[in-house]
Design a protein around this motif. Structure first.
Motif, mmCIF file in Angstrom:
data_model
loop_
_atom_site.group_PDB
_atom_site.id
_atom_site.type_symbol
_atom_site.label_atom_id
_atom_site.label_comp_id
_atom_site.label_asym_id
_atom_site.label_seq_id
_atom_site.Cartn_x
_atom_site.Cartn_y
_atom_site.Cartn_z
ATOM 1 N N SER A 121 64.800 55.442 47.701
ATOM 2 C CA SER A 121 64.561 56.395 46.615
ATOM 3 C C SER A 121 63.252 56.081 45.885
ATOM 4 N N VAL A 122 62.556 57.132 45.478
ATOM 5 C CA VAL A 122 61.315 56.971 44.722
ATOM 6 C C VAL A 122 61.347 57.886 43.502
ATOM 7 N N TYR A 123 60.503 57.577 42.528
ATOM 8 C CA TYR A 123 60.355 58.444 41.353
ATOM 9 C C TYR A 123 58.872 58.578 41.035
ATOM 10 N N ILE A 124 58.542 59.368 40.042
ATOM 11 C CA ILE A 124 57.146 59.720 39.764
ATOM 12 C C ILE A 124 56.812 59.412 38.308
ATOM 13 N N GLU A 125 55.601 58.900 38.106
ATOM 14 C CA GLU A 125 55.095 58.643 36.765
ATOM 15 C C GLU A 125 53.635 59.052 36.677
ATOM 16 N N THR A 126 53.199 59.383 35.471
ATOM 17 C CA THR A 126 51.771 59.452 35.204
ATOM 18 C C THR A 126 51.188 58.065 35.420
ATOM 19 N N PHE A 127 50.044 57.973 36.062
ATOM 20 C CA PHE A 127 49.434 56.670 36.318
ATOM 21 C C PHE A 127 48.450 56.332 35.218
ATOM 22 N N LEU A 128 48.708 55.221 34.541
ATOM 23 C CA LEU A 128 47.791 54.736 33.513
ATOM 24 C C LEU A 128 46.670 53.971 34.208
ATOM 25 N N THR A 129 45.448 54.400 34.027
ATOM 26 C CA THR A 129 44.347 53.889 34.840
ATOM 27 C C THR A 129 43.819 52.532 34.396
ATOM 28 N N ASP A 130 43.922 52.202 33.114
ATOM 29 C CA ASP A 130 43.316 50.954 32.645
ATOM 30 C C ASP A 130 44.134 50.339 31.505
ATOM 31 N N PRO A 131 45.382 49.980 31.769
ATOM 32 C CA PRO A 131 46.249 49.486 30.689
ATOM 33 C C PRO A 131 46.171 47.974 30.493
ATOM 34 N N ASP A 150 33.821 33.852 30.773
ATOM 35 C CA ASP A 150 33.497 35.257 31.002
ATOM 36 C C ASP A 150 33.453 36.035 29.686
ATOM 37 N N GLU A 151 32.375 36.762 29.470
ATOM 38 C CA GLU A 151 32.182 37.466 28.205
ATOM 39 C C GLU A 151 33.223 38.562 28.000
ATOM 40 N N GLY A 152 33.591 39.261 29.081
ATOM 41 C CA GLY A 152 34.590 40.314 28.946
ATOM 42 C C GLY A 152 35.936 39.776 28.493
ATOM 43 N N PHE A 153 36.324 38.628 29.043
ATOM 44 C CA PHE A 153 37.583 38.005 28.632
ATOM 45 C C PHE A 153 37.483 37.462 27.216
ATOM 46 N N LEU A 154 36.385 36.799 26.908
ATOM 47 C CA LEU A 154 36.222 36.196 25.582
ATOM 48 C C LEU A 154 36.198 37.258 24.483
ATOM 49 N N SER A 155 35.632 38.416 24.796
ATOM 50 C CA SER A 155 35.553 39.486 23.804
ATOM 51 C C SER A 155 36.736 40.439 23.887
ATOM 52 N N ASN A 156 37.730 40.094 24.711
ATOM 53 C CA ASN A 156 38.992 40.826 24.761
ATOM 54 C C ASN A 156 38.820 42.246 25.300
ATOM 55 N N THR A 186 41.531 44.378 31.079
ATOM 56 C CA THR A 186 42.769 45.107 31.325
ATOM 57 C C THR A 186 43.355 44.578 32.628
ATOM 58 N N THR A 187 44.406 45.209 33.105
ATOM 59 C CA THR A 187 45.041 44.733 34.346
ATOM 60 C C THR A 187 44.133 44.883 35.557
ATOM 61 N N ASN A 188 43.113 45.706 35.464
ATOM 62 C CA ASN A 188 42.185 45.923 36.577
ATOM 63 C C ASN A 188 40.942 45.051 36.503
ATOM 64 N N TYR A 189 40.812 44.281 35.441
ATOM 65 C CA TYR A 189 39.542 43.605 35.165
ATOM 66 C C TYR A 189 39.175 42.577 36.232
ATOM 67 N N VAL A 190 40.124 41.771 36.652
ATOM 68 C CA VAL A 190 39.824 40.727 37.641
ATOM 69 C C VAL A 190 39.350 41.350 38.938
ATOM 70 N N ASP A 191 40.091 42.352 39.428
ATOM 71 C CA ASP A 191 39.712 42.975 40.692
ATOM 72 C C ASP A 191 38.376 43.718 40.582
ATOM 73 N N ARG A 192 38.118 44.279 39.413
ATOM 74 C CA ARG A 192 36.917 45.093 39.244
ATOM 75 C C ARG A 192 35.665 44.262 38.947
ATOM 76 N N GLU A 193 35.814 43.183 38.149
ATOM 77 C CA GLU A 193 34.664 42.476 37.615
ATOM 78 C C GLU A 193 34.499 41.034 38.108
ATOM 79 N N LEU A 194 35.599 40.387 38.483
ATOM 80 C CA LEU A 194 35.527 38.938 38.714
ATOM 81 C C LEU A 194 35.720 38.518 40.165
ATOM 82 N N VAL A 195 36.062 39.455 41.031
ATOM 83 C CA VAL A 195 36.329 39.120 42.418
ATOM 84 C C VAL A 195 35.402 39.916 43.311
ATOM 85 N N ASP A 196 34.702 39.217 44.173
ATOM 86 C CA ASP A 196 33.836 39.903 45.143
ATOM 87 C C ASP A 196 34.656 40.355 46.332
ATOM 88 N N GLU A 197 34.656 41.661 46.584
ATOM 89 C CA GLU A 197 35.409 42.187 47.727
ATOM 90 C C GLU A 197 34.630 41.982 49.021
#
Length: 447
Positions: A196-206, A427-433, A436-447
């Motif tokens: 079973s699955v359900y549906i939610e609005t996706f919060l993009t940067d929480p 890291d300035e982004g972390f120090l200045s708060n 978000t939940t996407n920050y590590v993947d977006r800013e701190l990890v080289d893909e």
């Protein structure tokens, strides 16, 4: 109080439970697989029983082997820790139907929160904000299209029994609906035996905010403040802190009371965590973790309350002696998960033997671990082997102490996440708060 408790787990959480048992004068009984015959939790326990092969499904996930060990050890109760069978409703039921006491929430409550649509209903009835979405399973992709027509994109299709990112699919447009729906259904069935699955609005940067609660069998429910768990890698937590630097006092009080109210509505008993997403000044219920959390030491350090000890007391029928007004978290704390992973190589787990292991010490530093020098990090289980918890008067002092503690840590034989944590604290982004939940993947990890 119980005389003897079986710890149905391994690693640092098993060690943690054994320590609280010792504090209460309770005999601890450990279990171990082939790979863990000489592990730290086995060495520390009063007794230990072999339960099977090295793979988790042959040992720590073997319900009958665990129950047989409990009988051999003549225990009174079973503590599942976290992971493995800690949130397995059928195992909790089996323990409840046996001669042993289950140290955790009732299986009926676990069932309620194991299905996300049911838990969303419970929280909505308790006037706890939920992410806009369905409270019934969506049996057809047409339901997703109808939801998208009303609420727009992106949206999330989620496995009803899911968690940890499994069974979660993000839909950005109508051409993705069919494939993402089928993927979510397949993962839900494969990982949770629930298609079973359900549906939610996706919060993009929480932000990810969770509230620690504890409740007894006498109707008393308390919250112990919140933790911010927004530093994540692919939805796996790496760092947790409290208080959340993103919440003002009014919102903090609201979200903590909402968690307490929701737990009371559900008839929750024992320790647990109510998780929320926070975005744009609003917070929404996400899920309940019906067990002790990896990051519980953060709350213990700020409140002075031994959560594991209270788990044991509550399961033994004792009433909470702490009023809500008496719970006053003070200062700040941060937990760093030390995993045997290479953060410069996609965080790939690399097991091995700890040829050198010297954890940090000193004021404001606590280390919870499941290893000593010379121990092996086995490839069969989670790669986390230690947690460094740092406290201080405020976030700035915690960060300074975190830098010192991590620089004093010596681990050789396996790569660890320590270099990542040290970079994060610069890291300035972390120090200045700004994270978000996407920050590590977006800013701190080289893909």
């Amino acid at each position: 109080m119980f005389e003897t408790v079986l710890v149905a787990n391994r690693g640092e959480i098993a060690v943690r439970i054994i320590q609280s048992c010792s504090d209460l004068g309770v005999t601890s009984v450990a279990v171990y697989s082939d790979a863990d015959e000489t592990a730290k939790h086995v060495r520390m326990a009063d007794e230990a029983y072999h339960i099977g092969g090295s793979k988790a499904q042959d040992s720590y996930l073997d319900r009958e082997a665990l129950l047989e060990a409990a009988r051999e050890g003549d225990v009174d109760a079973i503590h599942p820790g976290y992971g493995f069978l800690a949130e397995n409703e059928s195992f909790a039921t089996a323990v409840e139907d046996s001669e042993f006491v289950w140290i955790g929430p009732p299986s009926s409550v676990m069932a309620d929160f194991g299905e996300k649509t049911r838990s969303r209903k419970i929280m909505a009835e308790a006037d706890v904000p939920i992410v806009p979405g369905t409270t019934e399973p969506a049996p057809d992709p047409a339901d997703v299209r109808a939801f998208a027509d009303e609420h727009g994109y992106p949206l999330a299709i989620k496995a009803d029994g899911g968690g940890g990112g499994r069974g979660l699919k993000i839909v950005h447009g109508p051409d993705e609906i069919e494939s993402k729906y089928q993927d979510a259904v397949r993962e839900g069935e494969a990982y949770f035996d629930n298609p079973s699955v359900y549906i939610e609005t996706f919060l993009t940067d929480p932000r990810h905010i969770e509230v620690q609660i504890i409740a007894d069998r006498h109707g008393n429910v308390r919250h112990l403040g919140e933790r911010d768990c927004s530093i994540q890698r692919r939805q796996q937590k790496l760092v947790e802190e409290s208080p959340s630097p993103v919440l003002d006092d009014e919102t903090r009080e609201e979200i903590c009371e909402a968690a307490r109210r929701g737990a009371a509505e559900a008839g929750y008993v024992n320790a647990g965590t109510v998780e929320f997403l926070y975005e744009g000044g609003d917070y929404y219920f996400l899920e309940v973790n019906a067990r002790i959390q990896v990051e519980h030491p953060v709350t213990e350090e700020l409140t002075g309350i031994d959560l594991v000890k209270w788990q044991l007391r509550i399961a033994a029928g004792e009433e909470l002696t702490i009023s809500q007004d008496e719970i006053e978290p003070r200062g700040a704390a941060m937990e760093f998960r030390i995993n045997a992973e290479d953060p410069d190589n996609d965080f790939i787990p690399l097991p091995g033997t700890l040829s050198s292991y010297e954890p940090p010490r000193g004021i404001g530093v606590r280390v919870d671990d499941g290893v000593d020098e010379g121990d092996a990090i086995a490839p069969f289980y989670d790669s986390m082997f230690s947690k460094v918890i740092v406290t201080g008067a405020n976030r700035e002092e915690v960060i300074a102490r975190g830098k010192r503690a991590l620089s004093e840590s010596t681990v050789e034989g396996v790569p660890t996440t320590i270099p990542f944590h040290r970079r994060l604290l610069e890291d300035e982004g972390f120090l200045s708060n700004e994270h978000t939940t996407n920050y590590v993947d977006r800013e701190l990890v080289d893909e």
